[in-house]
Design a protein around this motif. Structure first.
Motif, PDB file in Angstrom:
ATOM      1  N   TYR B  27       0.759  -1.149  -0.025  1.00  0.00           N
ATOM      2  CA  TYR B  27       0.039  -0.011  -0.112  1.00  0.00           C
ATOM      3  C   TYR B  27       0.955   1.067  -0.105  1.00  0.00           C
ATOM      4  CZ  TYR B  27      -3.805   3.182   1.514  1.00  0.00           C
ATOM      5  OH  TYR B  27      -4.624   3.963   1.542  1.00  0.00           O
ATOM      6  N   PRO B  28       0.459   2.292  -0.649  1.00  0.00           N
ATOM      7  CA  PRO B  28       1.665   3.250  -1.006  1.00  0.00           C
ATOM      8  C   PRO B  28       1.506   4.241   0.050  1.00  0.00           C
ATOM      9  CG  PRO B  28      -0.392   3.667  -2.338  1.00  0.00           C
ATOM     10  CD  PRO B  28      -0.514   2.261  -1.798  1.00  0.00           C
ATOM     11  N   ILE B  29       0.800   4.372   1.279  1.00  0.00           N
ATOM     12  CA  ILE B  29       0.768   5.473   2.132  1.00  0.00           C
ATOM     13  C   ILE B  29       0.781   4.822   3.511  1.00  0.00           C
ATOM     14  CG2 ILE B  29      -0.610   7.461   2.522  1.00  0.00           C
ATOM     15  CD1 ILE B  29      -0.581   6.958  -0.395  1.00  0.00           C
ATOM     16  N   THR B  30       0.716   5.584   4.437  1.00  0.00           N
ATOM     17  CA  THR B  30       0.436   5.486   5.880  1.00  0.00           C
ATOM     18  C   THR B  30       1.788   4.864   6.740  1.00  0.00           C
ATOM     19  OG1 THR B  30      -1.057   3.478   5.325  1.00  0.00           O
ATOM     20  CG2 THR B  30      -1.810   5.419   6.267  1.00  0.00           C
ATOM     21  N   PRO B  31       2.941   5.168   6.656  1.00  0.00           N
ATOM     22  CA  PRO B  31       3.488   5.983   5.301  1.00  0.00           C
ATOM     23  C   PRO B  31       4.227   4.873   4.559  1.00  0.00           C
ATOM     24  CG  PRO B  31       4.625   6.212   7.218  1.00  0.00           C
ATOM     25  CD  PRO B  31       3.723   5.342   7.700  1.00  0.00           C
ATOM     26  N   GLN B  32       4.880   5.085   3.375  1.00  0.00           N
ATOM     27  CA  GLN B  32       5.446   4.132   2.710  1.00  0.00           C
ATOM     28  C   GLN B  32       6.944   4.811   2.288  1.00  0.00           C
ATOM     29  OE1 GLN B  32       6.522   1.213   1.756  1.00  0.00           O
ATOM     30  NE2 GLN B  32       4.504   0.368   1.245  1.00  0.00           N
ATOM     31  N   THR B  33       7.617   3.791   1.708  1.00  0.00           N
ATOM     32  CA  THR B  33       8.738   4.689   1.478  1.00  0.00           C
ATOM     33  C   THR B  33       8.697   4.588  -0.323  1.00  0.00           C
ATOM     34  OG1 THR B  33       9.949   2.435   1.377  1.00  0.00           O
ATOM     35  CG2 THR B  33      10.194   3.642   3.322  1.00  0.00           C
ATOM     36  N   HIS B  34      10.076   4.721  -0.901  1.00  0.00           N
ATOM     37  CA  HIS B  34      10.165   4.711  -2.363  1.00  0.00           C
ATOM     38  C   HIS B  34      10.186   3.251  -2.847  1.00  0.00           C
ATOM     39  CE1 HIS B  34      11.824   8.996  -1.876  1.00  0.00           C
ATOM     40  NE2 HIS B  34      10.479   8.927  -2.233  1.00  0.00           N
ATOM     41  N   ILE B  35      10.408   2.217  -1.881  1.00  0.00           N
ATOM     42  CA  ILE B  35      10.722   0.980  -2.143  1.00  0.00           C
ATOM     43  C   ILE B  35       9.474   0.338  -3.249  1.00  0.00           C
ATOM     44  CG2 ILE B  35      10.885  -1.413  -1.473  1.00  0.00           C
ATOM     45  CD1 ILE B  35      12.102  -0.184   1.328  1.00  0.00           C
ATOM     46  N   SER B  36       8.331   0.766  -2.669  1.00  0.00           N
ATOM     47  CA  SER B  36       7.239   0.270  -3.645  1.00  0.00           C
ATOM     48  C   SER B  36       6.913   0.534  -4.834  1.00  0.00           C
ATOM     49  CB  SER B  36       5.830   0.280  -2.694  1.00  0.00           C
ATOM     50  OG  SER B  36       5.736   1.534  -2.298  1.00  0.00           O
ATOM     51  N   GLU B  37       7.228   2.012  -4.740  1.00  0.00           N
ATOM     52  CA  GLU B  37       7.364   2.721  -6.161  1.00  0.00           C
ATOM     53  C   GLU B  37       8.442   2.051  -7.090  1.00  0.00           C
ATOM     54  OE1 GLU B  37       7.673   7.015  -5.212  1.00  0.00           O
ATOM     55  OE2 GLU B  37       6.029   6.788  -3.779  1.00  0.00           O
ATOM     56  N   GLU B  38       9.793   2.045  -6.550  1.00  0.00           N
ATOM     57  CA  GLU B  38      10.598   1.368  -7.353  1.00  0.00           C
ATOM     58  C   GLU B  38      10.225   0.159  -7.948  1.00  0.00           C
ATOM     59  OE1 GLU B  38      13.310   3.229  -8.170  1.00  0.00           O
ATOM     60  OE2 GLU B  38      13.576   4.724  -6.697  1.00  0.00           O
ATOM     61  N   LEU B  39       9.711  -0.726  -7.173  1.00  0.00           N
ATOM     62  CA  LEU B  39       9.271  -2.027  -7.396  1.00  0.00           C
ATOM     63  C   LEU B  39       8.206  -1.871  -8.669  1.00  0.00           C
ATOM     64  CD1 LEU B  39       9.665  -4.047  -4.424  1.00  0.00           C
ATOM     65  CD2 LEU B  39      10.986  -4.549  -6.168  1.00  0.00           C
ATOM     66  N   ALA B  40       7.307  -1.281  -8.266  1.00  0.00           N
ATOM     67  CA  ALA B  40       6.030  -0.980  -9.229  1.00  0.00           C
ATOM     68  C   ALA B  40       6.684  -0.603 -10.559  1.00  0.00           C
ATOM     69  CB  ALA B  40       5.153   0.050  -8.838  1.00  0.00           C
ATOM     70  N   GLN B  41       7.673   0.409 -10.666  1.00  0.00           N
ATOM     71  CA  GLN B  41       8.316   0.758 -12.137  1.00  0.00           C
ATOM     72  C   GLN B  41       9.079  -0.489 -12.571  1.00  0.00           C
ATOM     73  OE1 GLN B  41       7.693   4.099 -13.397  1.00  0.00           O
ATOM     74  NE2 GLN B  41       8.508   2.917 -15.208  1.00  0.00           N
ATOM     75  N   MET B  42       9.863  -1.101 -11.724  1.00  0.00           N
ATOM     76  CA  MET B  42      10.613  -2.410 -12.198  1.00  0.00           C
ATOM     77  C   MET B  42       9.740  -3.308 -13.147  1.00  0.00           C
ATOM     78  SD  MET B  42      13.230  -2.939  -9.270  1.00  0.00           S
ATOM     79  CE  MET B  42      14.431  -1.960  -8.752  1.00  0.00           C
ATOM     80  N   VAL B  43       8.467  -3.514 -12.440  1.00  0.00           N
ATOM     81  CA  VAL B  43       7.364  -4.461 -12.993  1.00  0.00           C
ATOM     82  C   VAL B  43       6.606  -3.767 -14.249  1.00  0.00           C
ATOM     83  CG1 VAL B  43       5.212  -5.451 -12.689  1.00  0.00           C
ATOM     84  CG2 VAL B  43       6.797  -5.457 -10.795  1.00  0.00           C
ATOM     85  N   ALA B  44       6.520  -2.368 -14.318  1.00  0.00           N
ATOM     86  CA  ALA B  44       6.150  -1.710 -15.361  1.00  0.00           C
ATOM     87  C   ALA B  44       7.098  -1.851 -16.586  1.00  0.00           C
ATOM     88  CB  ALA B  44       5.729  -0.457 -15.168  1.00  0.00           C
TER      89      ALA B  44
END
Lengths: 86, 389, 305
Positions: B27-44
């Motif tokens: 989940y991207p919030i509460t709070p999150q780090t860039h880890i999840s965003e980086e992984l989303a980009q790698m999958v994309a």
């Protein structure tokens, strides 16, 4: 019986549990008017009613709890509930 | 091996990619780090062949990886603070079902009051969830921990979830040069996950059965034994990592100038680096001070801590989380480690750096200097009295 | 015995509609499925270690995450190239679905997971002794919506879960009842052949919580449909495509009087007014879903004239 990884259970093992001991009433399959509709097998919550042969059904006494649904739903009143003899 | 200057979150994501997870849910919030965003980009980008599930909460993130792990997939999630607490119920379910999920926890303070900065109250609050908990001291170790975490979690003698903890902001959002291993090296170190039991019609097993008073205790005892037993595997994996990649920042614990130390500081996480610098200064002045880094908080390495501290006169524990009215949690456990022993050092507790309160070399030097002033009660360090009265 | 995928020896109460519903669902689905379940009656009476009534893979984690666990299973199968191995069926009771599990279900529906979610609706938290849920009907007497001098029972109407599922754009939504096993099983089979998230809500009487005769489970369930209180329909891509027609709607009293949970409506003065309100709910359903069969509709219009 060893506990495996937090409590895995082997499939289809509930048959070891004889819920028939709960029974106060038991169905009697009269086999007089049966029309082979299989309603008794379909509505049994235990799934313990089965067809023996043409127009002949019975139940597994190990599991039947005696709820009476088969007798109630039989469209030709070919099943009776009687007091269990203990 | 490639040395790259990068953000902590990015370094962690790069290593997760090397671990080839099948399913990632975060989940991207509460709070999150860039880890999840980086992984989303790698999958994309197609660089990482994984299912990335954009869940509606951390509770769902943990539940999705639970289901995926039970199906035999290698799974990963990352969270922090409130997000970790929202997962709490699922954390117990994951460990109770013995699923080797790996999670990165970016340590941050817990509401209320809301405060998004670093301390360790989040992961410490779920210390009883039955997860292995490892704490990184710098970005290099945080990234190295991830692949070790999968090796430990999936080890046939362990089969437990692992929480790889790194201090929020201080490590997740900072930039440092990081040595990253290559994919081939990663594959050799971490072979594909081969679960013994998983959800499949080929063997339609029941997961998550109800255990009554006749067996529940035994399942909990098994969890306890598995968690205790994982200490040996954590040690082995760290040693093998060292052999393959030449890096070792401790297994259960690590030490710094501890052999002849009369005063030993004990801590977890990024404050370790600051403590080492302070020790260099103190040693130059002739103070016999050393460091015990607790890298593994669960399983709690009682014996290793006993052995490391047995020669010390004074032990100064730094806690980044506490149990209100009881004191620092690490302090409490270090004290308990000496319960009933003939020789025990004097153990003093210091609660430091809550909610991102700055801790620098001065802070550490003062803790060593002021140690005589600390009584039986753990001390909140650098309190602003004006805000209290 | 007949070969089933949900086996005897489970410890459900006498005449349990949910046990029947679960067996009908998995038997219709066949062996190549993976099932999840929320905490509740079904989970407790089917999976007490070391026994399991399930002959298909089954996982229970928590009360509110059946849909999320199923989401994880579905993506895991896909990620590992095993999607041909099994279809995924998530299960839960009415509370685990419409109340505490609603968020996870919403996520599952919204993300389009290829999962059939089955809600066994026995209209209250039965496992814990009959407390009100979001699917408890109006005026039902439960432990947390009790009848009393100042109360007629549950003050709220049943949450419209199929509409909530439909709002997510799920391609297939249906209601069914254990009173019509063939219809229920056909819906399970149809749903499993549709790719994407499916929601099936099955009305399952609970003799314990409804205070009804266990032998009458099917009869009671049938009356819920025949009065219009439990409309049976299918929605495909947001449109109601099929309803179970009622040839001559029965008055709701016929349904209510068989159940102790509504007994107070017949005892306390003023109950007639409450029963009228329940009749209105049934009438609204009949209009909304067009439940009257042609002959029944003709009869009604002739009566009006």
């Amino acid at each position: 019986m060893k506990v495996i990884l937090g409590g895995l259970a082997q499939p289809a093992t509930s048959l070891a549990n004889n819920t028939g001991t709960w029974r106060n009433f038991r169905p009697v399959y009269l086999q007089k008017a049966c029309i082979d509709c299989k309603m008794c097998t379909i509505v049994c919550p235990e799934g313990c009613v089965y067809r023996v042969s043409e127009k002949k059904f019975t139940f597994n006494a190990n599991y039947c709890k005696g709820c009476g649904m088969c007798a109630e739903e039989c469209p030709v009143d070919d099943i009776e509930m009687i007091m269990e003899e203990k | 091996m490639v040395r790259t200057f990068m953000e902590g979150s990015k370094a962690v994501a790069e290593v997760i990619k090397l671990c080839r997870p099948n399913v990632i849910a975060a989940y991207p919030i509460t709070p999150q780090t860039h880890i999840s965003e980086e992984l989303a980009q790698m999958v994309a980008n197609g660089e990482l062949k994984a299912e990335y599930v954009t869940v509606e909460s951390e509770f769902a993130a943990a539940s999705v990886v639970l289901g995926a792990s039970a199906t035999g997939a290698r799974t990963y999630t990352a969270t922090s603070s409130q997000g970790l607490l929202l997962m709490t119920e699922v954390l117990f379910s994951i460990s109770g079902m013995r699923l080797p999920v790996v999670m990165t926890c970016a340590n941050r303070a817990v509401s209320s009051p809301i405060n998004i900065w670093n301390d360790q109250q989040d992961s410490i609050s779920v210390r009883d969830a039955g997860w292995i908990q490892l704490y990184a001291e710098d970005i290099q170790e945080a990234s190295d921990l991830q692949i070790q975490a999968f090796r430990i979690a999936e080890h046939p003698e362990v089969i437990l979830p692992v929480m790889a903890c790194m201090d929020g902001f201080i490590l997740t959002h900072a930039y440092e040069p990081v040595d990253l291993i290559e994919q081939e090296e990663a594959d050799a170190f971490l072979p594909p996950y081969q679960p013994q039991y998983y959800l499949t019609p080929k063997n339609p097993i029941t997961f998550g059965a109800m255990l009554g008073p006749e067996s529940y205790m035994e399942s909990r005892c098994q969890l306890d034994r598995a968690l205790r037993g994982s200490a040996k595997i954590i040690e082995e994996v760290a040693q093998e990592f060292k052999k393959r990649f030449g890096r070792f920042q401790g297994a259960l614990i690590d030490t710094y100038f501890i052999e002849d130390a009369e005063i030993v500081l004990v801590a977890m996480g990024s404050v370790i680096s600051t403590i080492k610098e302070a020790i260099d200064l103190l040693r130059a002045e002739g103070t016999k001070v050393g460091l015990l880094k607790v890298r593994c908080f669960r399983p709690f390495p009682r014996e290793a801590i006993n052995r490391a501290l047995v020669g010390a006169k004074e032990v100064l524990v730094l806690d980044r989380a506490f149990s209100p009215s009881s004191g620092g949690v690490l302090t409490t456990e270090v004290r308990a480690a000496f319960q009933g022993m003939e020789r025990a050092p004097e153990i003093k507790g210091h609660i430091v750096g809550l909610g991102g309160r700055e801790m620098n070399i001065e802070t550490i030097l003062n803790i060593v200097k002021d140690r005589r002033a600390v009584g039986r009660e753990d001390r909140f360090v650098d309190l602003k009295e004006a805000l209290l009265s | 015995m007949e070969k089933h995928l949900f086996l005897a020896g489970h410890t459900a109460c006498y005449g349990c509609g949910e046990a029947l519903g679960a067996r009908l669902v998995v038997d219709a689905a066949g062996p190549n499925i993976i099932t999840t379940d929320a905490t509740g009656c079904l989970e407790v009476f089917s999976s007490r270690w070391p026994q399991s009534a399930w002959a298909v893979p089954f996982i229970h984690s928590l009360f509110e995450n059946s849909a999320a666990v199923a989401s994880g299973i579905e993506v895991a199968l896909r990620a590992m190239g095993r999607q041909e191995e099994a279809k995924v069926i998530a299960q839960g009771g009415d509370g685990g679905t419409a109340d505490i599990g609603l968020q996870c279900l919403s996520g599952m529906l919204e993300r389009g997971h290829d999962v059939l979610y089955v809600c066994y609706d026995n209209e209250a938290y039965m496992n814990t002794g009959v407390q009100r849920s979001g699917l408890t009907p109006y005026d039902s007497d439960t432990r947390t919506s009790p009848f009393g001098r100042a109360s007629w029972g549950n003050r709220y109407r049943k949450k419209d879960m199929p509409a909530i599922a439909a709002a997510h754009g799920a391609p297939y939504i249906a209601t069914a009842s254990v009173a019509y096993p063939k219809d229920l099983q056909a819906k399970v089979k149809k749903a499993l052949n549709i790719v994407g998230p499916k929601y099936l809500q099955v009305h399952v009487p609970c003799p314990l919580g409804w205070k009804s005769d266990p032998a009458l489970t099917i009869k009671v369930a049938k009356l819920a449909v025949e009065t219009g209180l439990y409309p049976i329909f299918e929605m495909e891509n947001g449109v109601v495509t099929k309803v179970r027609k009622i040839s001559s709607p029965k008055p709701v009293t016929e349904y209510l009087k068989l159940q102790g949970r509504f007994a107070h409506l017949f005892k306390k003065s003023g109950g007639e007014e409450e029963i009228k309100k329940i009749q209105q709910i049934a009438d609204e359903n009949i209009r909304k879903y067009g439940l009257l069969s042609e002959t029944a509709a003709a009869k009604v219009s002739a009566e009006k004239e």
